[in-house]
Write a protein that holds these residues in place. Structure first.
Motif, PDB file in Angstrom:
ATOM      1  N   LEU A  53       0.820  -1.214   0.000  1.00 22.01           N
ATOM      2  CA  LEU A  53       0.000   0.000   0.000  1.00 22.01           C
ATOM      3  C   LEU A  53       0.854   1.265   0.000  1.00 22.01           C
ATOM      4  O   LEU A  53       0.549   2.228  -0.716  1.00 22.01           O
ATOM      5  N   ALA A  54       1.920   1.279   0.788  1.00 25.68           N
ATOM      6  CA  ALA A  54       2.795   2.452   0.846  1.00 25.68           C
ATOM      7  C   ALA A  54       3.490   2.670  -0.497  1.00 25.68           C
ATOM      8  O   ALA A  54       3.588   3.812  -0.977  1.00 25.68           O
ATOM      9  N   ALA A  55       3.970   1.604  -1.128  1.00 26.79           N
ATOM     10  CA  ALA A  55       4.627   1.732  -2.434  1.00 26.79           C
ATOM     11  C   ALA A  55       3.628   2.188  -3.496  1.00 26.79           C
ATOM     12  O   ALA A  55       3.957   3.027  -4.350  1.00 26.79           O
ATOM     13  N   ALA A  56       2.408   1.668  -3.454  1.00 28.56           N
ATOM     14  CA  ALA A  56       1.381   2.076  -4.412  1.00 28.56           C
ATOM     15  C   ALA A  56       1.006   3.538  -4.219  1.00 28.56           C
ATOM     16  O   ALA A  56       0.802   4.274  -5.190  1.00 28.56           O
ATOM     17  N   LEU A  57       0.919   3.974  -2.974  1.00 32.97           N
ATOM     18  CA  LEU A  57       0.614   5.377  -2.688  1.00 32.97           C
ATOM     19  C   LEU A  57       1.724   6.284  -3.224  1.00 32.97           C
ATOM     20  O   LEU A  57       1.450   7.306  -3.860  1.00 32.97           O
ATOM     21  N   TYR A  58       2.972   5.897  -2.998  1.00 32.30           N
ATOM     22  CA  TYR A  58       4.092   6.685  -3.516  1.00 32.30           C
ATOM     23  C   TYR A  58       4.070   6.723  -5.043  1.00 32.30           C
ATOM     24  O   TYR A  58       4.253   7.788  -5.647  1.00 32.30           O
ATOM     25  N   ALA A  59       3.843   5.574  -5.677  1.00 32.59           N
ATOM     26  CA  ALA A  59       3.814   5.522  -7.143  1.00 32.59           C
ATOM     27  C   ALA A  59       2.693   6.398  -7.694  1.00 32.59           C
ATOM     28  O   ALA A  59       2.886   7.117  -8.686  1.00 32.59           O
ATOM     29  N   THR A  60       1.547   6.372  -7.045  1.00 34.07           N
ATOM     30  CA  THR A  60       0.418   7.186  -7.491  1.00 34.07           C
ATOM     31  C   THR A  60       0.734   8.675  -7.383  1.00 34.07           C
ATOM     32  O   THR A  60       0.490   9.447  -8.318  1.00 34.07           O
ATOM     33  N   THR A  61       1.283   9.085  -6.245  1.00 35.13           N
ATOM     34  CA  THR A  61       1.612  10.501  -6.081  1.00 35.13           C
ATOM     35  C   THR A  61       2.720  10.925  -7.036  1.00 35.13           C
ATOM     36  O   THR A  61       2.722  12.061  -7.523  1.00 35.13           O
ATOM     37  N   ASP A  62       3.648  10.023  -7.355  1.00 33.97           N
ATOM     38  CA  ASP A  62       4.707  10.332  -8.314  1.00 33.97           C
ATOM     39  C   ASP A  62       4.127  10.543  -9.709  1.00 33.97           C
ATOM     40  O   ASP A  62       4.524  11.477 -10.415  1.00 33.97           O
ATOM     41  N   GLU A  63       3.189   9.700 -10.111  1.00 36.11           N
ATOM     42  CA  GLU A  63       2.563   9.847 -11.421  1.00 36.11           C
ATOM     43  C   GLU A  63       1.754  11.146 -11.495  1.00 36.11           C
ATOM     44  O   GLU A  63       1.799  11.851 -12.507  1.00 36.11           O
ATOM     45  N   ILE A  64       1.051  11.490 -10.438  1.00 37.54           N
ATOM     46  CA  ILE A  64       0.291  12.745 -10.402  1.00 37.54           C
ATOM     47  C   ILE A  64       1.249  13.931 -10.475  1.00 37.54           C
ATOM     48  O   ILE A  64       1.013  14.902 -11.202  1.00 37.54           O
ATOM     49  N   HIS A  65       2.355  13.856  -9.752  1.00 27.46           N
ATOM     50  CA  HIS A  65       3.357  14.919  -9.763  1.00 27.46           C
ATOM     51  C   HIS A  65       3.896  15.144 -11.178  1.00 27.46           C
ATOM     52  O   HIS A  65       4.110  16.286 -11.605  1.00 27.46           O
ATOM     53  N   GLN A  66       4.109  14.071 -11.928  1.00 26.36           N
ATOM     54  CA  GLN A  66       4.654  14.185 -13.281  1.00 26.36           C
ATOM     55  C   GLN A  66       3.713  14.917 -14.228  1.00 26.36           C
ATOM     56  O   GLN A  66       4.158  15.481 -15.233  1.00 26.36           O
ATOM     57  N   LEU A  67       2.429  14.913 -13.921  1.00 29.22           N
ATOM     58  CA  LEU A  67       1.480  15.635 -14.767  1.00 29.22           C
ATOM     59  C   LEU A  67       1.745  17.135 -14.786  1.00 29.22           C
ATOM     60  O   LEU A  67       1.396  17.824 -15.741  1.00 29.22           O
ATOM     61  N   PHE A  68       2.373  17.648 -13.730  1.00 26.13           N
ATOM     62  CA  PHE A  68       2.603  19.083 -13.604  1.00 26.13           C
ATOM     63  C   PHE A  68       4.017  19.517 -13.990  1.00 26.13           C
ATOM     64  O   PHE A  68       4.354  20.678 -13.882  1.00 26.13           O
ATOM     65  N   ILE A  69       4.845  18.578 -14.441  1.00 28.18           N
ATOM     66  CA  ILE A  69       6.225  18.872 -14.828  1.00 28.18           C
ATOM     67  C   ILE A  69       6.313  18.923 -16.348  1.00 28.18           C
ATOM     68  O   ILE A  69       5.960  17.955 -17.029  1.00 28.18           O
ATOM     69  N   THR A  70       6.794  20.018 -16.884  1.00 27.04           N
ATOM     70  CA  THR A  70       6.934  20.186 -18.314  1.00 27.04           C
ATOM     71  C   THR A  70       7.924  19.168 -18.870  1.00 27.04           C
ATOM     72  O   THR A  70       9.012  18.984 -18.325  1.00 27.04           O
ATOM     73  N   GLY A  71       7.538  18.501 -19.936  1.00 29.50           N
ATOM     74  CA  GLY A  71       8.418  17.516 -20.572  1.00 29.50           C
ATOM     75  C   GLY A  71       8.332  16.135 -19.970  1.00 29.50           C
ATOM     76  O   GLY A  71       8.986  15.208 -20.449  1.00 29.50           O
ATOM     77  N   ARG A  72       7.561  15.955 -18.928  1.00 25.12           N
ATOM     78  CA  ARG A  72       7.406  14.634 -18.297  1.00 25.12           C
ATOM     79  C   ARG A  72       5.995  14.149 -18.542  1.00 25.12           C
ATOM     80  O   ARG A  72       5.059  14.918 -18.681  1.00 25.12           O
ATOM     81  N   SER A  73       5.838  12.851 -18.574  1.00 22.98           N
ATOM     82  CA  SER A  73       4.513  12.276 -18.713  1.00 22.98           C
ATOM     83  C   SER A  73       4.443  11.014 -17.867  1.00 22.98           C
ATOM     84  O   SER A  73       5.465  10.451 -17.492  1.00 22.98           O
ATOM     85  N   SER A  74       3.256  10.588 -17.581  1.00 26.42           N
ATOM     86  CA  SER A  74       3.084   9.386 -16.773  1.00 26.42           C
ATOM     87  C   SER A  74       2.825   8.199 -17.690  1.00 26.42           C
ATOM     88  O   SER A  74       1.755   7.634 -17.730  1.00 26.42           O
ATOM     89  N   GLU A  75       3.858   7.824 -18.443  1.00 28.68           N
ATOM     90  CA  GLU A  75       3.736   6.703 -19.397  1.00 28.68           C
ATOM     91  C   GLU A  75       4.119   5.411 -18.732  1.00 28.68           C
ATOM     92  O   GLU A  75       5.071   5.288 -18.059  1.00 28.68           O
TER      93      GLU A  75
END
Length: 75
Positions: A53-75
């Motif tokens: 659960l902790a790893a999944a939560l971190y992965a989810t927040t990391d993917e959401i964070h990438q949505l706001f970074i120019t040049g990054r995507s959550s692929e």
């Protein structure tokens, strides 16, 4: 840095996309093992579930964070 050197050296046996995916997998594996060991020392039951659960939560927040970074995507 390592990825750049592989790319510059003409490493053709793996594409840069594959190298990044392998590195991503290995880093999350290290995170999962570390969380498992941490929760194993803190809890007597369900430590594997807490680690997942902790790893999944971190992965989810990391993917959401990438949505706001120019040049990054959550692929």
């Amino acid at each position: 840095v390592v990825l750049r050197k592989l790319h510059e050296s003409g490493a053709t046996w793996l594409t840069m996309h594959e190298v990044r995916k392998i590195a991503h997998f290995l880093l999350y594996m290290i995170l999962g093992i570390s969380l498992f060991e941490l929760f194993r020392t803190l809890f007597t039951r369900h430590h594997a579930l807490y680690a997942i659960l902790a790893a999944a939560l971190y992965a989810t927040t990391d993917e959401i964070h990438q949505l706001f970074i120019t040049g990054r995507s959550s692929e």
